[in-house]
Design a protein around this motif. Structure first.
Motif, PDB file in Angstrom:
ATOM      1  N   THR A 124       6.678   2.085  -3.446  1.00  0.00           N
ATOM      2  CA  THR A 124       6.385   0.825  -4.094  1.00  0.00           C
ATOM      3  C   THR A 124       5.111   0.418  -4.282  1.00  0.00           C
ATOM      4  O   THR A 124       4.138   1.148  -3.911  1.00  0.00           O
ATOM      5  CB  THR A 124       7.004  -0.250  -2.990  1.00  0.00           C
ATOM      6  N   VAL A 179      15.002   0.359  -2.973  1.00  0.00           N
ATOM      7  CA  VAL A 179      15.909   0.366  -2.106  1.00  0.00           C
ATOM      8  C   VAL A 179      17.232   0.858  -3.188  1.00  0.00           C
ATOM      9  O   VAL A 179      17.973   1.771  -2.478  1.00  0.00           O
ATOM     10  CB  VAL A 179      16.154  -1.074  -1.574  1.00  0.00           C
ATOM     11  N   LEU A 213      12.203   5.585   0.925  1.00  0.00           N
ATOM     12  CA  LEU A 213      11.171   4.530   0.433  1.00  0.00           C
ATOM     13  C   LEU A 213       9.827   4.493   1.149  1.00  0.00           C
ATOM     14  O   LEU A 213      10.310   4.540   2.517  1.00  0.00           O
ATOM     15  CB  LEU A 213      12.085   3.624   0.443  1.00  0.00           C
ATOM     16  N   THR A 260       6.771   1.975   1.292  1.00  0.00           N
ATOM     17  CA  THR A 260       6.342   0.662   0.818  1.00  0.00           C
ATOM     18  C   THR A 260       4.659   0.470   1.059  1.00  0.00           C
ATOM     19  O   THR A 260       4.556   0.646   2.208  1.00  0.00           O
ATOM     20  CB  THR A 260       6.986  -0.539   1.565  1.00  0.00           C
ATOM     21  N   HIS A 296       8.351  -7.298   5.362  1.00  0.00           N
ATOM     22  CA  HIS A 296       9.033  -6.376   4.734  1.00  0.00           C
ATOM     23  C   HIS A 296      10.397  -5.695   5.564  1.00  0.00           C
ATOM     24  O   HIS A 296      11.474  -5.458   5.055  1.00  0.00           O
ATOM     25  CB  HIS A 296       8.216  -5.013   4.863  1.00  0.00           C
ATOM     26  N   LEU A 306      14.067  -5.878   4.027  1.00  0.00           N
ATOM     27  CA  LEU A 306      14.881  -4.782   3.994  1.00  0.00           C
ATOM     28  C   LEU A 306      16.041  -4.794   4.593  1.00  0.00           C
ATOM     29  O   LEU A 306      17.132  -4.088   4.029  1.00  0.00           O
ATOM     30  CB  LEU A 306      14.048  -3.443   4.178  1.00  0.00           C
ATOM     31  N   THR A 343      11.201   1.913   9.583  1.00  0.00           N
ATOM     32  CA  THR A 343      12.083   1.205  10.112  1.00  0.00           C
ATOM     33  C   THR A 343      13.372   1.925  10.505  1.00  0.00           C
ATOM     34  O   THR A 343      14.006   2.651   9.518  1.00  0.00           O
ATOM     35  CB  THR A 343      12.512   0.078   8.863  1.00  0.00           C
ATOM     36  N   ARG A 356      12.938   4.283   5.586  1.00  0.00           N
ATOM     37  CA  ARG A 356      11.880   3.602   5.096  1.00  0.00           C
ATOM     38  C   ARG A 356      10.757   3.885   5.846  1.00  0.00           C
ATOM     39  O   ARG A 356      10.737   3.559   7.005  1.00  0.00           O
ATOM     40  CB  ARG A 356      12.002   2.092   4.825  1.00  0.00           C
ATOM     41  N   THR A 357       9.337   4.141   5.256  1.00  0.00           N
ATOM     42  CA  THR A 357       8.397   4.084   5.955  1.00  0.00           C
ATOM     43  C   THR A 357       7.002   3.232   5.331  1.00  0.00           C
ATOM     44  O   THR A 357       7.223   3.046   4.123  1.00  0.00           O
ATOM     45  CB  THR A 357       7.845   5.717   6.369  1.00  0.00           C
ATOM     46  N   SER A 358       6.160   3.110   6.220  1.00  0.00           N
ATOM     47  CA  SER A 358       5.023   2.467   5.419  1.00  0.00           C
ATOM     48  C   SER A 358       3.633   2.779   6.336  1.00  0.00           C
ATOM     49  O   SER A 358       3.714   3.015   7.408  1.00  0.00           O
ATOM     50  CB  SER A 358       5.269   1.092   5.334  1.00  0.00           C
ATOM     51  N   GLY A 372       8.374  10.194   6.019  1.00  0.00           N
ATOM     52  CA  GLY A 372       9.471   9.711   5.163  1.00  0.00           C
ATOM     53  C   GLY A 372      10.474  10.956   4.741  1.00  0.00           C
ATOM     54  O   GLY A 372      11.695  11.138   4.818  1.00  0.00           O
TER      55      GLY A 372
END
Length: 336
Positions: free
Chosen positions: A15, A104, A115, A117, A135, A139, A290, A297-299, A326
Motif C-alpha cells: 500500500t 485487501v 499485503l 502496508t 490498521h 483490516l 496481523t 498482512r505484514t507491515s 509476508g
C-alpha cells in the motif's frame, strides 16, 4: 474475470501509506534491495511518489513480476493531490484508504500473495472521519465477512530474528492494563497465535510461553494477584486444549538468549513488555504481523517518520523484512 495465480508467481501488494511520510522512500529502497530476487511486489500508489527509482505503471497486478527486475511496478489508478514530504493533510485520506482496501481485495481474490502496508498516520485519517484505532482493527473489519475456518483475530504479533511477541493489551495506559486483562483475552491471543504459527510459520507443534504481569510473577500475591486470578487460569485452560504452553513466567527472565530457544512466541501482557526486548534485539528490522486474518498482512514496525521524510535518510530494513516475512508466510499458508 480475474483468476488467482500460482503462489510462486503472485506478487505482494504494497500500500501507499501516507504519501507525505517515509513509506514511499522505504518502499523504493526495498525494491533496490530486492529486485532480481525470487519474490516481486507491486505498489498501490501514485507513481510520482517514487521518482528516485525507475518505475513502470501496470494495468493489472499480474504484470508486476515481469517488470520487477528492471522497474518498480505501480498499479494504475492512483493520483494524489499535491503533497510535500513531512506535511500530512487530511485530503490524502481517501486515497490512503483506497490503497488499503484494494490491497485487501487483491489478496482475497488470489491475485496477490500477501499485503504489506506502508505506515499511516491515524491522526490524519481521524480528521477525515476514520473511526478505527489503526490498521489492525480496520483490516479486521474489511475481512470480517470473508470465510476463514481458524480462530479469528485480528491479533498483533511483532517479529525479529529469534523472537516473536504478542501483546494482549496494546495501546492503553499502563495504569489500565490490569483492568483490561482477562482470562478470555489471554486465551484468545494464545489460540490465534498457536494456529498462525502452524499455518503461516510452518511449526507443527508451536511452543508458547505466557509472561507474568508483576515482578517475580506476583511472588504468591505479595506483588499482585493478576497471576493467580487471571493469567494462571488462562494457562490452565490452554493446557486443557492441548496447547504446548508454560507460564506465567517472570518477564525479566524470558528474553535472554538461553531462554529464547525454548519457545516460539511469547504472549505478553502489555505493549512495552513485548516491544522493549524486541527492539533491543533488532531496532531497525522489526515486523508487525496481523494474525487471525483470512489474508496475510505484514507491515514495517515504524511510523510515518514525518520528521525525516524527504531527506533521504530513512532506513528500509523494516520494510524489507516485512516483505520477506509476508512472502514466507504466504508460501507456508499455500502449503498448508
Amino acid at each position: 474475470m480475474h483468476r488467482p495465480l500460482a503462489s510462486n508467481t503472485r506478487p505482494i501488494a504494497i500500500t501507499m501509506g501516507d504519501p507525505t511520510g517515509i513509506g514511499p522512500e522505504v518502499t523504493a529502497n526495498a525494491w533496490l534491495a530486492l529486485r532480481g530476487g525470487s519474490e516481486s511486489f507491486c505498489v498501490l500508489g501514485d507513481p510520482r511518489l517514487y521518482q528516485d527509482v525507475p518505475t513502470q505503471v501496470v494495468p493489472d497486478i499480474s504484470e508486476a513480476p515481469a517488470v520487477f527486475d528492471k522497474a518498480l511496478p505501480i498499479l494504475a489508478g492512483f493520483t494524489t493531490k499535491a503533497c510535500m514530504p513531512g506535511h500530512p493533510h487530511a485530503h490524502h485520506s481517501k486515497l490512503i484508504l483506497k490503497s488499503i482496501e484494494l490491497g485487501v481485495e487483491l489478496v482475497a481474490r488470489g491475485e496477490a500473495k500477501a499485503l504489506v502496508t506502508a505506515p499511516i498516520a491515524k491522526s490524519v485519517l481521524l480528521e477525515a472521519g476514520f473511526t478505527h484505532p489503526g490498521h489492525t482493527d480496520y483490516l479486521g473489519e474489511l475481512t470480517a465477512q470473508m470465510p476463514f475456518k481458524e480462530t479469528r483475530g485480528p491479533i498483533m504479533m511483532l517479529c525479529v530474528e529469534g523472537l516473536r511477541v504478542v501483546p494482549v493489551t496494546v495501546h492503553c495506559a499502563l495504569a489500565q492494563v490490569s483492568a483490561r486483562l482477562t482470562k478470555q483475552s489471554i486465551v484468545h491471543a494464545a489460540l490465534v497465535t498457536h494456529e498462525a504459527l502452524k499455518r503461516d510459520f510452518g511449526l507443527s507443534t508451536p511452543r508458547l510461553v505466557i509472561a507474568a504481569l508483576n515482578p517475580h510473577a506476583g511472588e504468591n500475591g505479595a506483588f499482585g494477584e493478576e497471576e493467580s486470578r487471571i493469567i494462571a487460569p488462562a494457562v490452565q485452560e490452554l493446557m486443557a486444549r492441548s496447547i504446548n504452553v508454560t507460564g506465567p513466567v517472570p518477564a525479566d527472565s524470558l528474553f535472554h538468549a538461553d531462554a529464547r530457544v525454548n519457545y516460539d512466541a511469547v504472549i505478553c501482557m502489555y505493549h512495552d513488555q513485548a516491544l522493549i526486548p524486541l527492539k533491543t534485539l533488532d531496532f531497525w528490522g522489526g515486523v508487525n504481523v496481523t494474525l487471525g486474518l483470512p489474508i496475510i498482512r505484514t507491515s514495517p514496525d515504524h511510523g510515518t517518520g514525518f520528521d525525516i521524510a524527504g531527506r533521504g535518510i530513512a532506513r528500509a530494513d523494516s520494510m524489507i523484512a516485512a516483505i520477506q516475512q509476508g512472502a514466507r508466510m504466504a508460501n507456508w499458508r499455500a502449503r498448508a
